[in-house]
Write an enzyme that holds these catalytic residues in place. Structure first.
Site, PDB file in Angstrom:
ATOM      1  CB  CYS A   1      83.342  10.566  15.021  1.00  0.00           C
ATOM      2  SG  CYS A   1      83.847  11.658  13.708  1.00  0.00           S
TER       3      CYS A   1
ATOM      4  CB  CYS B   1      87.418  10.911  11.363  1.00  0.00           C
ATOM      5  SG  CYS B   1      87.635  10.839  12.978  1.00  0.00           S
TER       6      CYS B   1
ATOM      7  CE  LYS C   1      86.492  17.134  17.367  1.00  0.00           C
ATOM      8  NZ  LYS C   1      86.134  15.803  16.937  1.00  0.00           N
TER       9      LYS C   1
ATOM     10  CE  LYS D   1      88.622  16.738  20.726  1.00  0.00           C
ATOM     11  NZ  LYS D   1      88.040  15.866  19.843  1.00  0.00           N
TER      12      LYS D   1
ATOM     13  CE1 TYR E   1      93.810   9.768  24.495  1.00  0.00           C
ATOM     14  CE2 TYR E   1      94.219  12.067  24.909  1.00  0.00           C
ATOM     15  CZ  TYR E   1      93.573  11.167  24.092  1.00  0.00           C
ATOM     16  OH  TYR E   1      92.805  11.410  23.064  1.00  0.00           O
TER      17      TYR E   1
HETATM   18  C1  PBG Z   1      86.945  12.397  16.157  1.00  0.00           C
HETATM   19  C2  PBG Z   1      87.871  12.853  17.505  1.00  0.00           C
HETATM   20  C3  PBG Z   1      89.005  13.511  17.455  1.00  0.00           C
HETATM   21  C4  PBG Z   1      89.490  13.569  18.715  1.00  0.00           C
HETATM   22  C5  PBG Z   1      88.498  13.077  19.485  1.00  0.00           C
HETATM   23  N1  PBG Z   1      87.342  12.646  18.580  1.00  0.00           N
HETATM   24  C6  PBG Z   1      89.971  14.004  16.315  1.00  0.00           C
HETATM   25  C7  PBG Z   1      89.444  15.107  15.448  1.00  0.00           C
HETATM   26  O1  PBG Z   1      88.433  15.863  15.671  1.00  0.00           O
HETATM   27  O2  PBG Z   1      90.474  15.321  14.320  1.00  0.00           O
HETATM   28  C8  PBG Z   1      90.708  14.305  19.308  1.00  0.00           C
HETATM   29  C9  PBG Z   1      91.218  13.683  20.491  1.00  0.00           C
HETATM   30  C10 PBG Z   1      92.507  14.060  20.954  1.00  0.00           C
HETATM   31  O3  PBG Z   1      93.283  14.739  20.407  1.00  0.00           O
HETATM   32  O4  PBG Z   1      92.988  13.524  21.954  1.00  0.00           O
HETATM   33  N2  PBG Z   1      86.506  13.287  15.308  1.00  0.00           N
END
Ligand code: PBG
Length: 312
Positions: free
Chosen positions: A105, A107, A180, A233, A298
């Site tokens: 990703c 971000c 997601k 997720k 985690y």
């Molecule tokens: C990257 C990503 C995110 C998470 C996993 N990969 C954050 C998002 O989409 O904002 C979240 C994982 C977590 O909250 O443990 N885009």
């Protein structure tokens, strides 16, 4: 008498994936607000922590990187000298038996915090696909076993598959973040990865929580485009989606127990309202019962330690 005999699957440590945050700078572990027990680690510390998990019985890690310098494109995400490629190389050299998956990703690397390149105030889906391909290829070059496109761009799985094959990585698998949701439960993660969007939110590319069929379609598309594992997720809020994926498709299903789910259990247990181990085991058993083959959590290392310490 029949309880044990007829019980469904329990969660074994061999089904867990442990997320690790790797940062490019040296120095001691940095704590993360609301995620006590999880830290941002330098490359050497991330490597030894991965080894600790491996020796405790955890079979796989999922690496998240932080940026030294962010820019509009998030170009550090595909720098072969970045924190993640360095960590992959060292982990695979020291513990070749530990499976290494990575988050693909932008971000954590873009200065605006969105998961892709911007065209005005919108994310440019197709320009982003090409960049995700580069990131995946750099991770595979470093030795990643699985790459996990998580930007939620349309056709990200096909783009990553093409880039991997073109780079001679036909054997590298795709752990697709297929369904997601745009979830409040990612809150603590945004501090961990320093990846909160500077403006707006991720509803333009992540799924609406109310849209179960949209999640089903996203999973079907990821399967069609060549995902080796499809991930849902967050986990507990999406057991219905996990279950439908389990029965509708012939690929393994992963579930991600995200940062907010972790924080919720930790904080409630710390307040004395319930027993932490019982709550962790119940949540993971429920996710497994819904149909997840593997679970990103985690709590993976903690689960391995509890398992080592014998039955409760
Ligand atoms: C990257 C990503 C995110 C998470 C996993 N990969 C954050 C998002 O989409 O904002 C979240 C994982 C977590 O909250 O443990 N885009």
């Amino acid at each position: 008498m029949f309880r044990e005999w007829l019980a469904g699957p329990a969660v074994e440590v061999r089904r867990l994936i442990y997320p690790i945050f790797v940062r490019p700078s040296a120095g001691p572990p940095q704590s993360i607000p609301h995620m006590e027990g999880v830290q941002r680690l330098s490359v050497p510390d991330a490597v030894s922590h991965a080894g600790e998990a491996y020796h405790a019985g955890v079979p796989a890690v999922l690496l998240f990187g932080l940026a030294r310098r962010k820019n509009a494109e998030g170009s550090e995400a595909w720098d072969p000298k970045g924190a993640v490629p360095q960590a992959i190389r060292r982990i695979k050299r020291q513990w070749p038996g530990l499976a290494v998956a990575t988050d693909v990703c932008l971000c954590a690397y873009t200065d605006h915090g969105h998961c892709g390149l911007l065209a005005g105030s919108r994310v440019d889906n197709d320009a982003t696909l090409e960049r995700l391909g580069r990131v995946a290829r750099v991770h595979a070059d470093a030795g990643a076993d699985l790459v996990g496109p998580s930007a939620m761009m349309d056709h990200q799985v096909a783009a990553v598959r093409r880039a991997l094959d073109a780079g001679g990585h036909a054997d590298t698998g795709i752990l697709a973040y297929a369904a997601k949701f745009a979830s409040a439960f990612y809150g603590p993660f945004r501090d961990a990865a320093d990846s909160a969007p500077a403006f707006g939110d991720r509803r333009g590319y992540q799924l609406d929580v109310r849209d179960g069929r949209g999640a089903d379609r996203a999973i079907a598309l990821a399967v069609e485009e060549g995902a080796d594992i499809v991930m849902v997720k967050p986990a507990l809020p999406a057991l219905d989606i996990i279950n439908r994926a389990r029965w509708r498709h012939r690929v393994p299903v992963a579930a991600y127990q995200v940062s907010g789910e972790y924080a919720m259990i930790r904080a409630t247990a710390a307040a004395g309202a319930f027993d932490e181990r019982a709550a962790v085991e119940e949540s993971l058993a429920s996710i497994r019962r819904a149909g997840a083959d593997v679970i990103v959590t985690y709590f993976a290392l903690q689960m391995a330690r509890w398992a080592q310490s014998g039955s409760r």
